[in-house]
Design an enzyme around this catalytic site. Structure first.
Site, PDB file in Angstrom:
ATOM      1  N   GLY A  40      71.513  30.658  44.530  1.00 11.13           N
ATOM      2  CA  GLY A  40      70.059  30.721  44.343  1.00 11.13           C
ATOM      3  C   GLY A  40      69.611  31.726  43.296  1.00 11.13           C
ATOM      4  N   GLY A 115      67.197  18.210  46.822  1.00 14.22           N
ATOM      5  CA  GLY A 115      66.969  17.477  48.064  1.00 14.22           C
ATOM      6  C   GLY A 115      65.507  17.239  48.367  1.00 14.22           C
ATOM      7  CG  HIS A 443      78.609  70.747  51.362  1.00 19.08           C
ATOM      8  ND1 HIS A 443      77.361  70.727  50.792  1.00 19.08           N
ATOM      9  CD2 HIS A 443      79.350  71.640  50.653  1.00 19.08           C
ATOM     10  CE1 HIS A 443      77.332  71.581  49.780  1.00 19.08           C
ATOM     11  NE2 HIS A 443      78.531  72.143  49.673  1.00 19.08           N
TER      12      HIS A 443
END
Ligand code: NAI
Length: 464
Positions: A40, A115, A443
């Site tokens: 997409g 579609g 850290h």
């Protein structure tokens, strides 16, 4: 004609994730996709290619601005535009190919073509009609034009995000209409490539809906990086004259008319649902006033057996929101009871620095009259951020004034798009700011800034 339990129309993040989840749960599944490749808008012309371009140009920025200070001397790299586009295209094909592999692995059929739904239980693709017990529309969205303005998009001079990822050359000047996510991400890309970028935005702040303080800091940092802004300006016309385009706008404060010219104009004023050719009207599927497919709880449309998810329905147009809806509908069809927490969908802008947010903003809390406290920590107090020239942003945590429960978090700074997920998980579990503050954070990491903001909701941060 083939028969399926589920046919999904569209293979974007909503559709393809839905298909994989359906297949995992034992449903015979097919996906209709008319593009040459799966994935997409997100994979082909959206999230993924833009991230490749943002990465490449961020590297260029680092080379031009910070290498010398780190003792990395020599010629700055020059831009080979064709090669940069080839890198972007390779990134796309690696990802779209990956989805094709996952379809094969999960025995999902790809019905190639566009579609339509001629009747309930049927999906037509080309000359063939297939049967499905359930049809899921996941056809996504397309660029919307500028509301009420005359604009002709040719995807060469006047472009949407799609054309902006395929320009023939790096433009000398670019006007970006709309200071939202697309405009600022792609505006950043071209600004770093040397283009003079001017953003023309209707509102008085960038990124509508964002926490006000974050939006302000974000715009300030982008200005420092070279982007120009015309705020409070309603664009009413974009026209092409030869190789240039003219943008006409009215300043809202005094109604005065102005014009700007550039080599390329990017129209980034929002997106709209893409439902063309599906046959929704003939089926009698109800739409919202804003042109989205109306769905009930469970994503069913007004027509039984037809569902919709992602950008075609209400809610933020975000790939991860569509993915979650795809997963949820698959699980519902398989008899499970999934739940989506729409209050905890993070938003990320992938510029440098990144901007990320989840939950309430100060503005929404004020509107609701909800008493809150703010814990803020600047990245300037974070050793790791300073070491990599990224000390300019901050983490802002919002917590309930009485209970300390986290209500929202807004980050502008390095790795913000990843850092935000610590807070998404914390909020999902109903955590208090103190819970985050008392959790050991390694850290030196950027995540310490999140912990410090949580501390600032209580007695105070350490490194300020
Ligand atoms: P947007 O809705 O984020 O921003 C559009 C901007 O255009 C707004 O600030 C609006 O005030 C302005 N505008 C509208 N009409 C105007 C006019 N006539 N003159 C001047 N300014 C005008 O839309 P955008 O950036 O096009 O993005 C579309 C969708 O795609 C959004 O929903 C966004 O969330 C999504 N997206 C998300 C990304 C991410 O999560 N990183 C990346 C790209 C897109």
């Amino acid at each position: 004609m083939s028969s399926y339990d589920v046919i999904i129309i569209g293979s974007g993040p909503g559709g393809y994730v839905c298909a994989i989840r359906c297949a995992q749960l034992g449903l015979k599944t097919a996906v209709v996709e008319g593009r040459e490749t799966l994935g997409g808008t997100c994979l082909n012309v959206g999230c993924i290619p833009s991230k490749a371009m943002l990465h490449a140009t961020h590297m260029l920025h680092e080379a031009e601005h910070n290498f010398a200070e780190m003792g990395l001397k020599g010629k700055s790299p020059s831009v080979d535009w064709k090669q940069m586009l080839a890198y972007k295209d390779k990134t796309i094909s690696q990802n779209t190919g990956g989805i094709e592999f996952l379809f094969k692995k999960n025995k999902i059929d790809w019905l190639k073509g566009w579609g339509s739904i001629p009747e309930v239980g049927k999906v037509k693709v080309g000359d063939e009609t297939h049967e499905a017990k359930h049809i899921i529309i996941a056809s996504g969205s397309e660029a919307a034009s500028i509301p009420g303005a005359e604009v002709e998009i040719d995807e060469k001079i006047v472009v949407t995000s799609t054309g902006a990822l395929e320009l023939g050359k790096v433009p000398g000047e670019m006007i970006v209409v709309g200071g939202g996510v697309i405009g600022l991400e792609l505006g950043s890309v071209y600004s770093r490539l040397g283009t003079k970028v001017t953003v023309v935005e209707y509102l008085d702040a960038v990124t509508p809906g964002a926490d006000g303080e974050v939006a302000k800091q974000f715009q300030k940092l982008l200005k420092k990086q070279g982007l120009d802004f015309v705020m409070g300006a309603a664009v009413n016309k974009v026209e092409t004259n030869g190789n240039k385009a003219t943008v006409s706008y009215k300043l809202r404060k005094d109604d005065s008319d102005h014009e700007l010219k550039a080599d390329v104009v990017l129209v980034a004023t929002g997106r709209k649902p893409y439902v063309e050719g599906l046959g929704l009207e003939a089926l009698g599927i109800e739409m919202t006033k804003r042109g989205q497919i109306a769905v009930k709880d469970g994503f069913e449309t007004s027509v039984k057996g037809i569902y919709a998810i992602g950008d075609v329905i209400e809610g933020p147009m975000l790939a991860h929101k569509a993915e979650d809806e795809g997963t949820a509908i698959a699980e519902m069809l398989a008899g499970q009871k999934p739940h989506i927490n729409y209050g905890l969908i993070p938003g990320v802008i992938y510029t440098a620095p990144e901007v990320a947010s989840v939950g309430e903003t100060e503005e929404t809390l004020k509107e609701k009259g909800h008493a809150y406290k703010v814990g803020k920590f600047p990245f300037m107090g974070n050793a790791r951020a300073k070491a990599v020239f990224q000390g300019e942003g901050f983490v802002k945590m919002l917590a309930d004034k009485e209970t300390d429960r986290i209500l929202g978090c807004h980050i502008i700074g390095p790795g913000a798009g990843d850092l935000i997920h610590e807070i998404c998980v914390a909020m999902e579990f109903g955590a208090a700011a103190e819970d985050v503050a008392r959790t050991c954070h390694a850290h030196p990491t950027y995540s310490e800034a999140v912990r410090e903001a949580a501390l600032a909701c209580g007695d105070g941060a350490i490194h300020v």
